[in-house]
Design a protein around this motif. Structure first.
Motif, mmCIF file in Angstrom:
data_model
loop_
_atom_site.group_PDB
_atom_site.id
_atom_site.type_symbol
_atom_site.label_atom_id
_atom_site.label_comp_id
_atom_site.label_asym_id
_atom_site.label_seq_id
_atom_site.Cartn_x
_atom_site.Cartn_y
_atom_site.Cartn_z
ATOM 1 N N TYR A 59 0.813 -1.209 0.000
ATOM 2 C CA TYR A 59 0.000 0.000 0.000
ATOM 3 C C TYR A 59 0.851 1.266 0.000
ATOM 4 N N TYR A 118 -3.286 6.137 4.453
ATOM 5 C CA TYR A 118 -3.630 5.112 3.467
ATOM 6 C C TYR A 118 -4.878 4.361 3.936
ATOM 7 N N ASP A 120 -6.907 2.254 2.508
ATOM 8 C CA ASP A 120 -6.967 0.823 2.176
ATOM 9 C C ASP A 120 -6.111 -0.001 3.136
ATOM 10 N N ASN A 124 -7.165 -3.031 5.921
ATOM 11 C CA ASN A 124 -6.622 -4.366 5.690
ATOM 12 C C ASN A 124 -6.685 -5.182 6.982
#
Length: 197
Positions: A59, A118, A120, A124
């Motif tokens: 990422y 980030y 995303d 996760n």
């Protein structure tokens, strides 16, 4: 008769010094055992970090320097930890661990601060699990450090008392143990490992 009394006094004094020496050995071993408990938790932390970096790498491709800094700090901490594990009563080895751990904590703090940007990565599941394990490990390190420092204090105080200081200096192998203190301001703060939205 007088000789037997004199011999009894000598035996009594010898037994007294032997008991002091034996207690010094027991306290020294307690310090070593307490360090081993820290070492177990540090090793667990070191084992989590490569997985954390690998997860973040996908990422955070543009944050290569930060990821490398974390790995380099981890490797330095592992080396310092191995030196301390070999001789937990060596004050220089403990100071080396403290310095390396301070650098590692700082590098992890920078990684987590960047990771906040980030979404995303924050979502996760693997990253969340690793962060939770790391937070748990940090707490265990803190408790192990407290136990170690208690053992060091008891060992050092016992050595300072008279006639224990005479026995410790005369029969070698006993020097002051180093407390595991966090000097780095960044490292004193708990690593924030939460990705709450």
């Amino acid at each position: 008769m007088g000789f037997l009394i004199f011999l009894g006094i000598l035996v009594g004094i010898a037994l007294f010094f032997i008991s002091i020496y034996n207690k010094l050995i027991a306290l020294k071993e307690r310090v070593s055992n307490a360090w081993a408990q820290i070492d177990v938790q540090l090793q667990r932390r070191y084992d989590l970090i490569p997985n954390l970096v690998e997860t973040a790498k996908g990422y955070m491709a543009h944050e290569k320097d930060t990821l490398e800094a974390v790995i380099n700090a981890r490797n330095s901490a592992v080396s310092a930890g191995q030196a301390a594990a070999a001789n937990p009563n060596d004050p220089n080895a403990i100071q080396g661990v403290m310095a390396a751990e301070g650098q590692l904590t700082g590098a992890l703090g920078r990684l987590f601060a960047l990771a906040e940007a980030y979404p995303d990565l924050k979502a996760n599941q693997t990253m969340e699990q690793l962060m939770e394990e790391l937070a748990t490990t940090e707490n265990k390190i803190s408790f192990a450090r407290q136990s170690y420092n208690d053992a060091v204090m008891q060992y050092n105080v016992y050595q300072d008392q008279f006639p224990n200081n005479f026995v410790a200096s005369t029969f070698g192998g006993h020097s002051k143990a180093e407390m595991y203190e966090v000097d780095n301001e960044e490292a004193k703060e708990a690593i924030k490992v939460s990705f709450d939205n």
